[in-house]
Scaffold this motif. Structure first.
Motif, PDB file in Angstrom:
ATOM      1  N   SER A   1      12.779  27.769  22.345  1.00  0.00           N
ATOM      2  CA  SER A   1      11.744  28.619  23.112  1.00  0.00           C
ATOM      3  C   SER A   1      11.403  28.320  24.533  1.00  0.00           C
ATOM      4  CB  SER A   1      10.438  28.805  22.338  1.00  0.00           C
ATOM      5  OG  SER A   1      10.540  29.337  21.025  1.00  0.00           O
ATOM      6  N   ASP A   2      11.335  27.176  25.042  1.00  0.00           N
ATOM      7  CA  ASP A   2      11.192  26.766  26.230  1.00  0.00           C
ATOM      8  C   ASP A   2      12.298  27.356  26.913  1.00  0.00           C
ATOM      9  OD1 ASP A   2       8.537  26.183  25.974  1.00  0.00           O
ATOM     10  OD2 ASP A   2       9.222  23.811  25.623  1.00  0.00           O
ATOM     11  N   ALA A   3      13.452  27.095  26.324  1.00  0.00           N
ATOM     12  CA  ALA A   3      14.955  27.172  27.060  1.00  0.00           C
ATOM     13  C   ALA A   3      15.092  28.507  27.406  1.00  0.00           C
ATOM     14  CB  ALA A   3      16.223  26.692  26.359  1.00  0.00           C
ATOM     15  N   ALA A   4      14.612  29.420  26.348  1.00  0.00           N
ATOM     16  CA  ALA A   4      14.941  31.056  26.579  1.00  0.00           C
ATOM     17  C   ALA A   4      13.736  31.459  27.766  1.00  0.00           C
ATOM     18  CB  ALA A   4      14.317  31.608  25.313  1.00  0.00           C
ATOM     19  N   ALA A   5      12.525  30.777  27.751  1.00  0.00           N
ATOM     20  CA  ALA A   5      11.655  30.808  29.077  1.00  0.00           C
ATOM     21  C   ALA A   5      12.064  30.885  30.295  1.00  0.00           C
ATOM     22  CB  ALA A   5      10.303  30.327  28.468  1.00  0.00           C
ATOM     23  N   GLN A   6      12.883  29.637  30.270  1.00  0.00           N
ATOM     24  CA  GLN A   6      13.281  28.945  31.453  1.00  0.00           C
ATOM     25  C   GLN A   6      14.413  30.145  31.854  1.00  0.00           C
ATOM     26  OE1 GLN A   6      14.164  24.887  30.312  1.00  0.00           O
ATOM     27  NE2 GLN A   6      12.151  24.448  30.426  1.00  0.00           N
ATOM     28  N   GLY A   7      15.080  30.594  31.085  1.00  0.00           N
ATOM     29  CA  GLY A   7      16.111  31.649  31.577  1.00  0.00           C
ATOM     30  C   GLY A   7      15.636  33.011  32.061  1.00  0.00           C
ATOM     31  N   VAL A   8      14.377  33.192  31.766  1.00  0.00           N
ATOM     32  CA  VAL A   8      14.088  34.324  32.640  1.00  0.00           C
ATOM     33  C   VAL A   8      13.122  33.992  33.710  1.00  0.00           C
ATOM     34  CG1 VAL A   8      14.069  35.814  30.486  1.00  0.00           C
ATOM     35  CG2 VAL A   8      12.005  34.564  30.787  1.00  0.00           C
ATOM     36  N   GLY A   9      12.904  32.755  33.977  1.00  0.00           N
ATOM     37  CA  GLY A   9      12.349  32.043  35.392  1.00  0.00           C
ATOM     38  C   GLY A   9      10.881  31.691  34.914  1.00  0.00           C
ATOM     39  N   LEU A  10      10.490  31.359  33.850  1.00  0.00           N
ATOM     40  CA  LEU A  10       9.224  30.603  33.409  1.00  0.00           C
ATOM     41  C   LEU A  10       9.524  29.255  33.388  1.00  0.00           C
ATOM     42  CD1 LEU A  10       7.963  33.212  30.784  1.00  0.00           C
ATOM     43  CD2 LEU A  10       7.453  33.105  33.353  1.00  0.00           C
ATOM     44  N   THR A  11       8.492  28.364  33.548  1.00  0.00           N
ATOM     45  CA  THR A  11       8.560  27.079  33.418  1.00  0.00           C
ATOM     46  C   THR A  11       8.738  26.637  32.060  1.00  0.00           C
ATOM     47  OG1 THR A  11       6.947  26.731  35.196  1.00  0.00           O
ATOM     48  CG2 THR A  11       7.275  24.978  33.844  1.00  0.00           C
ATOM     49  N   LYS A  12       8.013  27.304  31.075  1.00  0.00           N
ATOM     50  CA  LYS A  12       8.069  27.136  29.625  1.00  0.00           C
ATOM     51  C   LYS A  12       7.384  28.067  28.723  1.00  0.00           C
ATOM     52  CE  LYS A  12       5.294  23.980  27.785  1.00  0.00           C
ATOM     53  NZ  LYS A  12       5.013  22.845  27.196  1.00  0.00           N
ATOM     54  N   ALA A  13       7.804  28.079  27.473  1.00  0.00           N
ATOM     55  CA  ALA A  13       7.118  29.161  26.574  1.00  0.00           C
ATOM     56  C   ALA A  13       5.572  28.736  26.499  1.00  0.00           C
ATOM     57  CB  ALA A  13       7.680  29.153  25.222  1.00  0.00           C
ATOM     58  N   PRO A  14       4.827  29.757  26.334  1.00  0.00           N
ATOM     59  CA  PRO A  14       3.157  29.650  26.194  1.00  0.00           C
ATOM     60  C   PRO A  14       3.044  28.471  24.720  1.00  0.00           C
ATOM     61  CG  PRO A  14       3.816  31.659  25.609  1.00  0.00           C
ATOM     62  CD  PRO A  14       5.105  31.300  26.213  1.00  0.00           C
ATOM     63  N   ASP A  15       2.049  28.032  24.665  1.00  0.00           N
ATOM     64  CA  ASP A  15       1.796  27.068  23.774  1.00  0.00           C
ATOM     65  C   ASP A  15       1.327  27.605  22.478  1.00  0.00           C
ATOM     66  OD1 ASP A  15       2.010  24.347  22.461  1.00  0.00           O
ATOM     67  OD2 ASP A  15      -0.100  23.855  23.119  1.00  0.00           O
ATOM     68  N   TYR A  16       1.472  27.252  21.389  1.00  0.00           N
ATOM     69  CA  TYR A  16       1.186  27.514  20.184  1.00  0.00           C
ATOM     70  C   TYR A  16       0.991  26.568  19.080  1.00  0.00           C
ATOM     71  CZ  TYR A  16       5.920  27.331  18.937  1.00  0.00           C
ATOM     72  OH  TYR A  16       7.263  26.933  18.550  1.00  0.00           O
ATOM     73  N   ARG A  17       0.100  26.828  17.917  1.00  0.00           N
ATOM     74  CA  ARG A  17      -0.012  25.791  16.905  1.00  0.00           C
ATOM     75  C   ARG A  17       1.236  25.905  15.919  1.00  0.00           C
ATOM     76  NH1 ARG A  17      -5.455  25.675  13.496  1.00  0.00           N
ATOM     77  NH2 ARG A  17      -4.158  27.762  12.986  1.00  0.00           N
ATOM     78  N   ASP A  18       1.974  24.742  15.897  1.00  0.00           N
ATOM     79  CA  ASP A  18       2.937  24.322  14.714  1.00  0.00           C
ATOM     80  C   ASP A  18       2.841  24.975  13.486  1.00  0.00           C
ATOM     81  OD1 ASP A  18       4.941  23.528  16.682  1.00  0.00           O
ATOM     82  OD2 ASP A  18       4.599  21.550  16.110  1.00  0.00           O
ATOM     83  N   GLU A  19       1.457  24.712  12.945  1.00  0.00           N
ATOM     84  CA  GLU A  19       1.251  25.222  11.714  1.00  0.00           C
ATOM     85  C   GLU A  19       1.231  26.886  11.344  1.00  0.00           C
ATOM     86  OE1 GLU A  19      -2.709  23.676  13.534  1.00  0.00           O
ATOM     87  OE2 GLU A  19      -0.563  23.226  13.574  1.00  0.00           O
ATOM     88  N   ASP A  20       1.269  27.549  12.622  1.00  0.00           N
ATOM     89  CA  ASP A  20       1.138  28.818  12.537  1.00  0.00           C
ATOM     90  C   ASP A  20       2.528  29.605  12.245  1.00  0.00           C
ATOM     91  OD1 ASP A  20      -1.861  29.093  12.610  1.00  0.00           O
ATOM     92  OD2 ASP A  20      -1.905  29.443  14.464  1.00  0.00           O
ATOM     93  N   LEU A  21       3.485  28.833  12.541  1.00  0.00           N
ATOM     94  CA  LEU A  21       4.963  29.119  12.467  1.00  0.00           C
ATOM     95  C   LEU A  21       5.328  28.863  11.186  1.00  0.00           C
ATOM     96  CD1 LEU A  21       7.076  30.359  14.270  1.00  0.00           C
ATOM     97  CD2 LEU A  21       7.942  28.123  14.885  1.00  0.00           C
ATOM     98  N   MET A  22       5.208  29.697  10.040  1.00  0.00           N
ATOM     99  CA  MET A  22       5.495  29.515   8.647  1.00  0.00           C
ATOM    100  C   MET A  22       5.359  30.811   7.864  1.00  0.00           C
ATOM    101  SD  MET A  22       1.574  28.512   7.414  1.00  0.00           S
ATOM    102  CE  MET A  22       1.979  28.801   5.351  1.00  0.00           C
ATOM    103  N   VAL A  23       6.024  30.834   6.766  1.00  0.00           N
ATOM    104  CA  VAL A  23       6.195  31.757   5.998  1.00  0.00           C
ATOM    105  C   VAL A  23       4.949  31.904   4.868  1.00  0.00           C
ATOM    106  CG1 VAL A  23       7.351  32.632   3.956  1.00  0.00           C
ATOM    107  CG2 VAL A  23       8.719  32.105   6.030  1.00  0.00           C
ATOM    108  N   ASP A  24       4.162  32.782   4.619  1.00  0.00           N
ATOM    109  CA  ASP A  24       3.295  32.955   3.773  1.00  0.00           C
ATOM    110  C   ASP A  24       3.525  33.388   2.289  1.00  0.00           C
ATOM    111  OD1 ASP A  24       1.052  32.412   5.802  1.00  0.00           O
ATOM    112  OD2 ASP A  24       1.468  34.498   6.362  1.00  0.00           O
ATOM    113  N   LYS A  25       4.475  34.089   2.066  1.00  0.00           N
ATOM    114  CA  LYS A  25       4.984  34.717   0.933  1.00  0.00           C
ATOM    115  C   LYS A  25       6.392  34.710   0.842  1.00  0.00           C
ATOM    116  CE  LYS A  25       0.713  37.447  -0.715  1.00  0.00           C
ATOM    117  NZ  LYS A  25       0.501  38.718  -0.985  1.00  0.00           N
TER     118      LYS A  25
END
Length: 308
Positions: free
Chosen positions: A103-127
């Motif tokens: 995600s950070d590499a993709a953000a840098q590819g469009v001129g950003l320093t890094k991707a915005p931060d988020y909580r790891d526990e929110d990146l999940m499948v619920d069902k």
């Protein structure tokens, strides 16, 4: 289709987030972290005060799922659906670390320093969903198909026998070329096309492209197909032919060029033409291409090439 109930809401050029509007509102894939803010604005533009109820994940690659934590923050009751294998992957700390790095590499590819931060526990499948599950979202019934080939966790979804959201397993048509996407299985990908062909959908959605229409016939998306010949079955023919043709081409690339570095260079020039960096950075394509080379060596060359 004018005033369609399916709308692209992606926040970047990758076209990896489509809203299915109805009594309940469902998002197919969730795009990338760096563009999640814009994606959310686009969803709100379509829904107003109505909530986003669910996300259907096609697979666990960062460019399809990294927007999930930002969607959860905006809509806390959101339910994320995916395969059992995708759920397992997203529970691994190593996978979460890789998602951040990509995600950070993709953000840098469009001129950003890094991707915005988020909580790891929110990146999940619920069902967890599986083959032939039918999800009832009020106005729409969505059928699940397991279509591994791009990844082990790839799923496709059919909405009301109208539109089938084909996973990346069937390949991607770009402005220049058909891009092969079989990272874990070539035969799996052929099987997926055959399975989806028989699902009976009227319209076909191709990942990173959108819903194909008769206007795409005769263009770079569907070369050689006349507008008056356009049909769902002819699109499946095109995708199947693309799988078989690129397999033969990649076998020749492997035979002609002795090092993987040379093979990847030719793969990049052949199958990544016309793709902007914000749609798919070269580094991401090359990761996929390396996996594709392994699949072709394993499935198509072990016994066929006397020099191996």
């Amino acid at each position: 289709m004018k005033n369609d109930y399916i709308v692209c809401v992606c926040g970047d050029a990758s076209r990896a987030a489509y809203l299915i509007k109805g009594e309940k509102n469902v998002l197919f894939d969730a795009g990338m972290a760096y563009s999640a803010d814009k994606m959310i604005k686009n969803i709100k533009r379509e829904l107003g005060d109505r909530p986003l109820d669910a996300v259907l994940l096609s697979h666990s690659h960062y460019d399809h799922i990294s927007g999930v934590p930002f969607l959860r923050k905006e809509w806390p009751d959101l339910v994320v659906y995916g395969s059992a294998y995708a759920k397992k992957i997203l529970e691994k700390p190593s996978a979460k670390k890789t998602m951040r790095e990509l995600s950070d590499a993709a953000a840098q590819g469009v001129g950003l320093t890094k991707a915005p931060d988020y909580r790891d526990e929110d990146l999940m499948v619920d069902k967890v969903v599986k083959e032939e599950d039918i999800l009832d979202f009020g106005g729409h019934k969505i059928t699940v198909f397991e279509t591994p080939g791009h990844t082990k966790c790839s799923l496709s979804y059919m909405v009301d026998h109208d539109v089938i959201f084909a996973s990346e397993t069937v390949g991607v048509t770009t402005s220049e070329v058909y891009m092969p996407c079989y990272l874990v299985g070539y035969q799996m990908s052929l099987d997926a096309v055959e399975k989806l062909r028989h699902a009976g959908a009227k319209r076909i959605f191709i990942t990173h492209v959108g819903i194909l229409t008769p206007e795409d016939a005769g263009t770079a998306l569907l070369p050689g197909l006349k507008k008056e010949e356009f049909s769902a079955d002819r699109v499946w023919d095109y995708l199947e032919a693309g799988l078989k043709r690129t397999k033969d081409e990649i076998v020749e690339i492997i035979r002609k060029y002795p090092t993987e570095e040379e093979q990847l260079k030719i793969m990049l020039a052949t199958y990544h033409k016309g793709v902007k960096q914000e749609e798919q950075p070269d580094f991401a394509f090359l990761l996929n291409a390396a996996a594709t080379l392994k699949v072709i060596r394993r499935e198509c060359m072990n016994d066929a090439d006397p020099e191996r």
